[in-house]
Design a protein around this motif. Structure first.
Motif, PDB file in Angstrom:
ATOM      1  N   ARG A 256       4.580   4.899   0.366  1.00  0.00           N
ATOM      2  CA  ARG A 256       4.994   3.790   0.834  1.00  0.00           C
ATOM      3  C   ARG A 256       6.769   3.744   0.784  1.00  0.00           C
ATOM      4  O   ARG A 256       7.207   3.465   1.861  1.00  0.00           O
ATOM      5  CB  ARG A 256       4.729   2.641   0.085  1.00  0.00           C
ATOM      6  N   ILE A 257       7.194   4.347  -0.249  1.00  0.00           N
ATOM      7  CA  ILE A 257       8.767   4.219  -0.341  1.00  0.00           C
ATOM      8  C   ILE A 257       9.118   5.678   0.769  1.00  0.00           C
ATOM      9  O   ILE A 257       9.906   5.317   1.352  1.00  0.00           O
ATOM     10  CB  ILE A 257       9.319   5.037  -1.779  1.00  0.00           C
TER      11      ILE A 257
ATOM     12  N   THR B  18       4.848  -8.671  -1.215  1.00  0.00           N
ATOM     13  CA  THR B  18       4.842  -7.763  -2.406  1.00  0.00           C
ATOM     14  C   THR B  18       5.681  -8.484  -3.177  1.00  0.00           C
ATOM     15  O   THR B  18       6.662  -9.087  -2.988  1.00  0.00           O
ATOM     16  CB  THR B  18       5.265  -6.192  -2.168  1.00  0.00           C
TER      17      THR B  18
ATOM     18  N   GLU C  79      11.298   5.073   8.222  1.00  0.00           N
ATOM     19  CA  GLU C  79      12.204   3.755   9.077  1.00  0.00           C
ATOM     20  C   GLU C  79      13.415   4.146   9.181  1.00  0.00           C
ATOM     21  O   GLU C  79      14.268   3.869  10.106  1.00  0.00           O
ATOM     22  CB  GLU C  79      11.686   2.580   8.632  1.00  0.00           C
TER      23      GLU C  79
ATOM     24  N   PRO D  86      14.204   4.152  -1.148  1.00  0.00           N
ATOM     25  CA  PRO D  86      14.255   4.993  -0.119  1.00  0.00           C
ATOM     26  C   PRO D  86      15.169   5.782   0.716  1.00  0.00           C
ATOM     27  O   PRO D  86      15.181   6.793   1.216  1.00  0.00           O
ATOM     28  CB  PRO D  86      13.507   3.730   1.122  1.00  0.00           C
TER      29      PRO D  86
ATOM     30  N   MET E 295       2.111  -4.376  -9.479  1.00  0.00           N
ATOM     31  CA  MET E 295       2.465  -5.200  -8.256  1.00  0.00           C
ATOM     32  C   MET E 295       1.581  -6.153  -7.823  1.00  0.00           C
ATOM     33  O   MET E 295       0.343  -6.066  -8.116  1.00  0.00           O
ATOM     34  CB  MET E 295       2.846  -3.989  -7.040  1.00  0.00           C
ATOM     35  N   MET E 296       1.972  -7.158  -7.373  1.00  0.00           N
ATOM     36  CA  MET E 296       1.269  -8.224  -6.413  1.00  0.00           C
ATOM     37  C   MET E 296       1.492  -7.988  -5.028  1.00  0.00           C
ATOM     38  O   MET E 296       2.405  -7.996  -4.708  1.00  0.00           O
ATOM     39  CB  MET E 296       1.636  -9.622  -6.980  1.00  0.00           C
ATOM     40  N   GLU E 297       0.037  -8.138  -4.653  1.00  0.00           N
ATOM     41  CA  GLU E 297      -0.030  -8.118  -3.014  1.00  0.00           C
ATOM     42  C   GLU E 297      -1.402  -8.741  -2.516  1.00  0.00           C
ATOM     43  O   GLU E 297      -2.017  -9.188  -3.402  1.00  0.00           O
ATOM     44  CB  GLU E 297      -0.167  -6.840  -2.506  1.00  0.00           C
TER      45      GLU E 297
ATOM     46  N   ARG F   1       3.003  -5.274   8.055  1.00  0.00           N
ATOM     47  CA  ARG F   1       2.628  -4.423   6.757  1.00  0.00           C
ATOM     48  C   ARG F   1       4.120  -3.987   6.174  1.00  0.00           C
ATOM     49  O   ARG F   1       4.744  -3.369   6.900  1.00  0.00           O
ATOM     50  CB  ARG F   1       1.903  -3.280   7.467  1.00  0.00           C
ATOM     51  N   ILE F   2       4.034  -4.140   4.774  1.00  0.00           N
ATOM     52  CA  ILE F   2       5.161  -3.880   4.244  1.00  0.00           C
ATOM     53  C   ILE F   2       5.240  -2.399   3.529  1.00  0.00           C
ATOM     54  O   ILE F   2       3.903  -1.898   3.184  1.00  0.00           O
ATOM     55  CB  ILE F   2       5.405  -4.662   3.046  1.00  0.00           C
ATOM     56  N   SER F   3       6.175  -1.494   3.823  1.00  0.00           N
ATOM     57  CA  SER F   3       5.946  -0.209   3.561  1.00  0.00           C
ATOM     58  C   SER F   3       6.304  -0.265   1.846  1.00  0.00           C
ATOM     59  O   SER F   3       5.568  -0.384   0.983  1.00  0.00           O
ATOM     60  CB  SER F   3       6.972   0.863   4.404  1.00  0.00           C
ATOM     61  N   SER F   4       7.546   0.075   1.629  1.00  0.00           N
ATOM     62  CA  SER F   4       7.985   0.053   0.403  1.00  0.00           C
ATOM     63  C   SER F   4       8.300  -1.055  -0.429  1.00  0.00           C
ATOM     64  O   SER F   4       9.030  -2.168  -0.111  1.00  0.00           O
ATOM     65  CB  SER F   4       9.366   0.975   0.112  1.00  0.00           C
ATOM     66  N   PRO F   5       7.584  -1.225  -1.749  1.00  0.00           N
ATOM     67  CA  PRO F   5       7.726  -2.439  -2.722  1.00  0.00           C
ATOM     68  C   PRO F   5       8.987  -2.262  -3.426  1.00  0.00           C
ATOM     69  O   PRO F   5       9.122  -3.363  -4.004  1.00  0.00           O
ATOM     70  CB  PRO F   5       6.532  -2.355  -3.349  1.00  0.00           C
ATOM     71  N   VAL F   6       9.470  -1.049  -3.293  1.00  0.00           N
ATOM     72  CA  VAL F   6      10.614  -0.913  -4.182  1.00  0.00           C
ATOM     73  C   VAL F   6      11.713  -0.398  -3.449  1.00  0.00           C
ATOM     74  O   VAL F   6      11.684   0.307  -2.394  1.00  0.00           O
ATOM     75  CB  VAL F   6      10.440   0.467  -4.939  1.00  0.00           C
TER      76      VAL F   6
ATOM     77  N   THR G   3       7.540   5.877   3.439  1.00  0.00           N
ATOM     78  CA  THR G   3       7.510   5.284   4.773  1.00  0.00           C
ATOM     79  C   THR G   3       8.671   4.417   5.276  1.00  0.00           C
ATOM     80  O   THR G   3       9.147   4.419   6.327  1.00  0.00           O
ATOM     81  CB  THR G   3       6.042   4.272   4.828  1.00  0.00           C
ATOM     82  N   LYS G   4       9.189   4.010   3.962  1.00  0.00           N
ATOM     83  CA  LYS G   4      10.531   3.100   4.464  1.00  0.00           C
ATOM     84  C   LYS G   4      11.558   4.041   4.744  1.00  0.00           C
ATOM     85  O   LYS G   4      12.494   3.865   5.730  1.00  0.00           O
ATOM     86  CB  LYS G   4      10.626   2.523   3.072  1.00  0.00           C
TER      87      LYS G   4
END
Lengths: 358, 179
Positions: free
Chosen positions: A261-262, B34, A268, A340, A172-174, B58-63, A264-265
């Motif tokens: 992170r998935i 992302t 939401e 998610p 991934m790029m960030e 802030r971004i949670s899921s990149p997928v 966390t989405k």
């Protein structure tokens, strides 16, 4: 910048002395970027493509024995090959940094992301009673930050550290903020920081011997006890984790790395449905944040552990919360990344409204 | 505000680099970004896709599984991702070689002739920038062109910087395709 590229920049800027690797997807950009950046012309850092993973980890063993800040990187099958060397480095009480951008296994498996190396990383992938300090980055920024943190912890505790990433954070790029360039330590500074190192007997100091072999059992037991005391100290002082909205939640999701992170989405999305979910993200997988998980779990109705494996970290979560509440697992295997929505569905079906088993 | 985008097509169509330029443009506009590619054998001619997220926070899921905007550059990608546009979202696809068209009525659909427009420009390599022009025009979030140009500078190697005016031209051309 890609996670793998970020690692290359970070290791140079840390002032590391050497990188020894062998290409394997999905982390080949680490070596490629280092070759492109040519740090041997600026900081004097060595970058070497070894003839194999086994050679690379043994070069790390040698570099670490002389007090140098050295690292290697690979992906799951390559990390398996390195296990003998990792066990030797741990037994010899040497600092080193190992990056695993893990992919789906077992065997050669797939090049897609996976977290199926959790057991290997946290429970001792090689033989003997040892641990690595295991850091799990969830952002490209953490890929950068954990290079410095990993080296610092490894030198502080004379214990090898591992960054357990996955194909998502590697590819991934960030946005990232790189640290300032630190100078490499001088020989003098290395001698001061690492009085145990085998780097020449200047001033007639006594001989340093670094070996993982001790045939006298009574002495080998002492060495083991020293290692265990050190691990207990690391467990006491170096546990790291992140919590998101755990205080007023009814349910918890425990997940690490990119999957947190998935999750966390999913949290939401759950909030839109009126389901209150908190996230606990272990940052150190070893030492596992047992107390933090237990504390966050207090009063919760259930916990979903989400991992890209068939159920590994869930064992540590269960040990943390005992049987005070339902703890269920959701995972995808073989390189599939759940969306998610899938995580939310799993939470609803397994924890919020579990179907009674007839 | 958060904009969740997927760009999908054949490997070699410039899908990943278009996503990269978009991500860098967002970065130049002070957004969190992302860029998550499909990786592996796709790079050698199969289908490739990249998820780009541009956000104020802030971004949670990149997928993701649902997108505000889907850009599909072949039939396979159109079939796979048309159902994944959020209601009220945007679907952009290149007409070229498409035989089965999406029939959703709850989203905005823009079929475009990007290849035709690119050929008019006289440089087939500008194809992905024509498509990006359409995407920028269709996005609710208006990315200032000056930051797109900065994004181009940031993501293209120096030796290709003389092509930036052509890329700008292609983006402007792409913008006109949905009016």
């Amino acid at each position: 910048m890609k996670g793998n590229e970020a690692i290359a920049h970070a290791v140079i800027r840390y002032g590391a002395d050497g990188y020894f690797g062998y290409p394997i997807t999905p982390q080949s950009e680490v070596l490629e970027t280092l070759e492109e950046l040519m740090p041997w012309e600026t900081t004097g850092m060595v970058v070497l493509q070894a003839e194999s993973e086994v050679a690379a980890i043994n070069m790390v063993y040698g570099g670490a024995a002389s007090g140098k800040a050295v690292m290697t990187s690979s992906s799951s099958p390559g990390i398996s090959l390195k296990q003998e060397g990792i066990s030797y480095i741990a037994a010899s009480e040497l600092p080193a940094l190992i990056l695993n951008v893990s992919r789906g296994g077992p065997g050669l498996g797939t090049i897609q992301p996976s977290q199926a190396d959790y057991f290997q990383a946290t429970k001792g992938g090689g033989h003997g009673d040892y641990h690595l300090i295991v850091l799990a980055p969830s952002t490209v920024q953490e890929m950068v930050d954990f290079v410095g943190l990993g080296f610092d912890l490894a030198f502080k505790h004379r214990t090898p550290a591992m960054i357990l990433a996955d194909g998502v954070v590697g590819q991934m790029m960030e946005k990232v903020v790189l640290p300032e360039q630190k100078p490499r330590r001088t020989d003098e500074e290395v001698r001061k920081q690492c009085p145990w190192a085998c780097n020449g007997r200047i001033g007639g100091r006594k001989r340093n011997i670094i070996s993982s072999l001790e045939l006298e059992s009574s002495r080998m037991e002492v060495i083991n006890e020293r290692l265990q005391a050190r691990y207990a100290e690391i467990e006491r002082t170096e546990t790291r984790w992140e919590e998101i909205g755990t205080k007023d939640a009814d349910y918890l999701i425990v997940a690490f790395g990119s999957i947190a992170r998935i999750a966390t989405k999913a949290k939401e999305l759950a909030a839109e449905k009126g389901i209150k979910v908190g996230i606990v993200r272990p940052i150190t997988l070893w030492p596992f944040p047992t107390e933090a998980v237990a504390k966050a779990a207090e009063g919760k109705k259930g916990i979903l552990v989400v991992e890209l494996n068939a159920g590994q970290m869930i064992q540590d979560v269960r040990l943390a919360v005992h049987d005070k509440m339902p703890v269920e697992h959701f995972g995808r295997l073989g390189g599939i990344i759940p969306s998610p929505e899938e995580v939310l569905n799993a939470l609803e079906n397994k924890i919020v409204n579990p179907k009674s088993e007839a | 505000m958060i904009t969740e985008i997927i760009i999908a097509g054949f490997g070699g169509q410039g899908v990943l680099s278009m996503g990269k330029i978009l991500a860098y443009s967002g970065l130049m506009d002070d957004k969190e970004v992302t860029w998550m590619p499909s990786y592996g054998p796709e790079q050698r001619g199969g289908t490739a896709n990249v998820t780009v997220i541009l956000s104020d926070e802030r971004i949670s899921s990149p997928v993701l599984d649902k997108y505000d905007i889907v850009v599909a550059l072949n039939q396979q990608s159109l079939d796979k991702f048309a159902p994944k546009v959020k209601p009220g979202g945007v679907l952009i696809y290149d007409n070229n070689g498409i035989h089965t068209r999406p029939d959703r009525t709850d989203i905005k659909i823009y079929p475009i002739d990007a290849m035709g427009a690119t050929l008019e420009l006289g440089n087939s390599k500008a194809y992905n920038m024509v498509v990006m022009g359409t995407l920028l025009e269709a996005m609710e979030y208006k990315l200032p062109m000056e930051n797109v140009v900065k994004g181009l500078k940031k993501s293209l190697p120096e030796r290709h910087h003389h092509l930036i005016p052509l890329n700008e031209q292609a983006i402007e051309k792409g913008r006109t395709l949905i009016h």
